[in-house]
Design a protein around this motif. Structure first.
Motif, PDB file in Angstrom:
ATOM      1  N   ILE A 231       0.842  -1.207   0.000  1.00 24.98           N
ATOM      2  CA  ILE A 231       0.000   0.000   0.000  1.00 24.98           C
ATOM      3  C   ILE A 231       0.877   1.258   0.000  1.00 24.98           C
ATOM      4  N   ILE A 232       1.942   1.237   0.824  1.00 25.55           N
ATOM      5  CA  ILE A 232       2.860   2.391   0.852  1.00 25.55           C
ATOM      6  C   ILE A 232       3.480   2.591  -0.537  1.00 25.55           C
ATOM      7  N   ALA A 233       3.909   1.480  -1.144  1.00 29.20           N
ATOM      8  CA  ALA A 233       4.608   1.581  -2.433  1.00 29.20           C
ATOM      9  C   ALA A 233       3.693   2.161  -3.510  1.00 29.20           C
ATOM     10  N   ILE A 234       2.473   1.618  -3.639  1.00 27.65           N
ATOM     11  CA  ILE A 234       1.637   2.132  -4.737  1.00 27.65           C
ATOM     12  C   ILE A 234       1.118   3.535  -4.424  1.00 27.65           C
TER      13      ILE A 234
ATOM     14  N   THR B  28      -9.191   2.633  -9.273  1.00 25.96           N
ATOM     15  CA  THR B  28      -9.824   1.343  -9.018  1.00 25.96           C
ATOM     16  C   THR B  28      -9.385   0.336 -10.074  1.00 25.96           C
ATOM     17  N   ILE B  29      -9.441   0.773 -11.318  1.00 29.42           N
ATOM     18  CA  ILE B  29      -9.042  -0.131 -12.401  1.00 29.42           C
ATOM     19  C   ILE B  29      -7.570  -0.517 -12.232  1.00 29.42           C
ATOM     20  N   GLY B  30      -6.731   0.488 -11.914  1.00 34.52           N
ATOM     21  CA  GLY B  30      -5.303   0.229 -11.737  1.00 34.52           C
ATOM     22  C   GLY B  30      -5.050  -0.754 -10.607  1.00 34.52           C
ATOM     23  N   THR B  31      -5.744  -0.570  -9.485  1.00 39.11           N
ATOM     24  CA  THR B  31      -5.503  -1.439  -8.336  1.00 39.11           C
ATOM     25  C   THR B  31      -6.008  -2.861  -8.608  1.00 39.11           C
TER      26      THR B  31
ATOM     27  N   THR C 215       0.316   8.790  -6.122  1.00 39.32           N
ATOM     28  CA  THR C 215      -0.320   9.993  -5.568  1.00 39.32           C
ATOM     29  C   THR C 215      -0.056  11.217  -6.455  1.00 39.32           C
ATOM     30  N   GLY C 216       1.188  11.366  -6.886  1.00 39.26           N
ATOM     31  CA  GLY C 216       1.538  12.526  -7.709  1.00 39.26           C
ATOM     32  C   GLY C 216       0.788  12.544  -9.023  1.00 39.26           C
ATOM     33  N   TYR C 217       0.607  11.366  -9.579  1.00 42.04           N
ATOM     34  CA  TYR C 217      -0.124  11.246 -10.849  1.00 42.04           C
ATOM     35  C   TYR C 217      -1.553  11.774 -10.684  1.00 42.04           C
TER      36      TYR C 217
END
Lengths: 357, 298
Positions: free
Chosen positions: B163-166, B224-227, B171-173
């Motif tokens: 979770i930290i990594a993604i 959502t799609i990305g995750t 976030t910046g995106y």
């Protein structure tokens, strides 16, 4: 209602000074219009009164209290913006009542205030619409309603009619004048439109490059301007300016008009022969029964119906002079005519552009 | 209004211009989609397949590894997406303040992670979050923890690490979308609210957030799609001995499971296709739900 006092108010961004020491007294219930060309600082000055811009120097008082460091919300002001600044996701009712939620008013009280303002502004049928479903004029009325519900001491209007079409602008101008009578409020109103300034103001403040050029009632500025800038800015079409040289006894010679000599004016009689001056003549100072005349050739005629304006010049290269021909529609372009005027109405300015009285 | 009708030849030219793109789409998009739908009804392993009807769907309900992958994916989704969206909005609002010094630097710094290479950052994270890595060392040096956190060894901490990594990466995106939206909001709306005595928190809650609603919807849908397709991080950061999803399948996601079914185990292409259609159905359902929640109310 409170008055507003400015004492030596200045604003600078870094080294650039945009407001250069403004002194002004605005009486309670007075309708004051700040007018001037783009970039003259009129909006900045208004935003400083609102508290949206910091005051770099001098003092601002509202109702006799120093306000320089006071938060905008505590200054007892309300502001209407050129872009209306309505909250797009809220209905008209919510837009007008939103601020009151944070003023500690009950729901019933908010409703009462909103209904009262809606009645004054005839917004009742629109209360449940969102801003995007309103016309420009209606949006502006909502913005005014949002200001009214807070019962401010001073209303600030920042070019409120600039985004409206010409017809609606005239209509809203009358509405604002009526509202001023009804609310009996102090209003400071910024515009670049001198017609708005002339029709609405008790007092006009003409600004140029951060400096107050003249303060006075609309007709004072029109009849008795202090300098070339105010003379040229107030009045539409603009005042004509003719270079002149003082001759013996104060008579005025017009070098651009075949060295025609005009009789001395009270102001020119005091000047020494050879002094360069500028003669100011409003288009409406030209009358068929005038004692003096300029020989001009018509470039173009504008017929407005009730009156006509001829844009004419002396010879080929002369300055264009605007002449009101009253209700006479006889002139045509290319025609030469004698533009009669009453020389005693002419205003005189020195080489620095200051009025000679 | 008069209608403009295309002539026959213009029609032909239009189709000719579109043909290359349409051909590529047909070969690499439409055909695989339809073929995988057909495959999802096939059972068997390797090339030994036969039509099995709904057998694969029944198998899904009985497959503990699939259920674990589904649960993990939904946990990542439910916890990570809201955290990231909130962080992105807060960062955007902070970086939209014209008075903030070094705005351009912070914007770039927060945006940069999403242009870094997936594998490179995964390797870095793996080393940073090792038992004796820089993260544990720093936390211990600051006396926040007394013994190293087993980021890679314990299921709970492994999920946290992913979770930290993604969040770090994306976030910046998302912030860029919010920044763009914020810059489109008329500044005088906030000035009017300030003059009207609306406090700063209320300006954020009642003005900024509602005005950002379309962008919040958009970023939530794409996140959502990305995750749901989360693969690279769990196949790299929490891989152990070359097998992703460690420890004990605690970070196994649907995409990683599809990969395992296809390439790591004895290929079970039909069943893998069925799992990928689970993702399709989930994306469709969640997107519809998000549009429903964000709809314009009368």
């Amino acid at each position: 209602m409170s008055g507003v006092t400015l004492r030596g108010v200045r604003k600078s961004y870094g080294g650039l000074e945009v407001i250069k020491g403004v002194d002004l007294d605005i009486a309670p219930r007075e309708f004051v219009v700040f007018v001037g060309p783009s970039g003259c600082g009129k909006s900045t000055l208004l935003r400083m009164i609102a508290g949206l811009e910091e005051i770099s120097g001098g003092e601002l008082q509202i109702g006799g209290t120093r306000m320089n460091e006071v938060d905008p919300s505590a200054r007892g002001i309300a502001m209407v913006f050129q872009t209306y600044a309505l909250y797009p996701h809220m209905t008209v009712r919510e837009n007008m009542g939103f601020a009151l939620r944070f003023a500690g008013l009950s729901k019933a009280e908010i409703d009462k205030q909103v209904m009262e303002a809606a009645r004054v502004l005839e917004l009742e049928p629109l209360l449940d619409r969102k801003p995007k479903a309103l016309s420009g004029g209606q949006r502006q009325r909502v913005a005014i309603g949002r200001a009214i519900v807070r019962h401010p001491q001073v209303f600030l209007f920042d070019e409120p009619l600039s985004n409206l079409d010409a017809e609606l602008r005239v209509h809203m101008r009358i509405e604002i004048a009526r509202l001023h009578k009804k609310l009996n409020a102090t209003i400071i109103y910024v515009t670049h439109d001198q017609v708005e300034a002339m029709t609405l103001a008790d007092k006009i403040v003409v600004l140029r490059a951060g400096v107050v050029e003249q303060v006075g009632s609309p007709l004072t500025l029109y009849d008795d301007p202090d300098n070339l800038f105010v003379a040229g800015f107030i009045g539409s079409p603009k005042m004509n300016f003719l270079p002149a040289v003082v001759d013996a006894g104060g008579a005025l010679r017009l070098p651009d008009h075949g060295d025609q000599i005009l009789p001395a004016l009270p102001a020119s009689a005091k000047l020494s022969s050879g002094t360069q001056v500028t003669l100011g003549l409003r288009p409406e100072h030209f009358r068929p029964d005038g004692a003096a005349g300029l020989r001009l050739t018509v470039d173009l005629v504008e017929h407005l119906g009730g009156e006509s304006f001829a844009y004419a010049r002396h010879g080929e290269g002369g300055e264009v002079i605007t002449v009101s021909t009253g209700d006479s529609r006889a002139l045509e372009s290319g025609q030469s005519f004698d533009a009669r005027f009453d020389p005693s109405k002419a205003l005189l300015f020195n080489a620095q552009g200051l009025r000679l009285r | 209004m008069g209608k403009f009708r295309l002539g026959r030849s213009e029609n032909v030219y239009a189709w000719l211009f579109l043909a290359p793109a349409l051909t590529l789409l047909a070969i690499f998009m439409v055909y695989p989609i339809l073929w995988s739908l057909w495959m999802s009804f096939q059972t068997g392993k390797g090339v030994n397949t036969q039509f099995g009807g709904l057998a694969n769907i029944y198998r899904l309900t009985q497959d503990p590894v699939f259920l674990r992958a589904l649960t993990n994916t939904l946990i990542f989704l439910i916890i990570q997406v809201p955290i990231m969206i909130v962080l992105a909005i807060l960062a955007a609002v902070a970086l939209n303040d014209p008075k903030l010094r070094g705005r351009a630097f912070f914007r770039t710094a927060i945006f940069l992670p999403c242009v870094t290479s997936l594998v490179a950052y995964s390797v870095l994270f793996k080393s940073m979050f090792a038992t004796d890595g820089v993260v544990n060392d720093t936390l211990m040096w600051l006396h926040i923890i007394s013994s190293p956190i087993p980021w890679l060894a314990q299921p709970f901490w492994a999920k946290c690490l992913i979770i930290i990594a993604i969040t770090w990466r994306w976030t910046g995106y998302n912030m860029i979308f919010f920044l763009a939206a914020l810059q489109n909001i008329d500044r005088s709306i906030y000035e009017a609210a300030r003059i009207d005595g609306v406090p700063a928190w209320a300006r954020f809650v009642y003005l900024t957030v509602p005005m950002l609603k379309p962008v919040i919807l958009f970023t939530t849908v794409i996140s959502t799609i990305g995750t749901l397709q989360l693969f690279d991080e769990v196949n790299n950061i929490t891989a152990s001995g070359g097998v992703g999803g460690a420890p004990a399948d605690s970070t196994l996601t649907l995409s990683l499971y599809i990969y395992n079914l296809t390439f790591r185990f004895m290929p079970s292409l039909g069943y893998a296709a069925t799992v990928s259609y689970v993702i399709v159905v989930l994306v469709a359902l969640l997107t519809a739900l998000q549009f429903f929640v964000a709809r314009e109310r009368k």
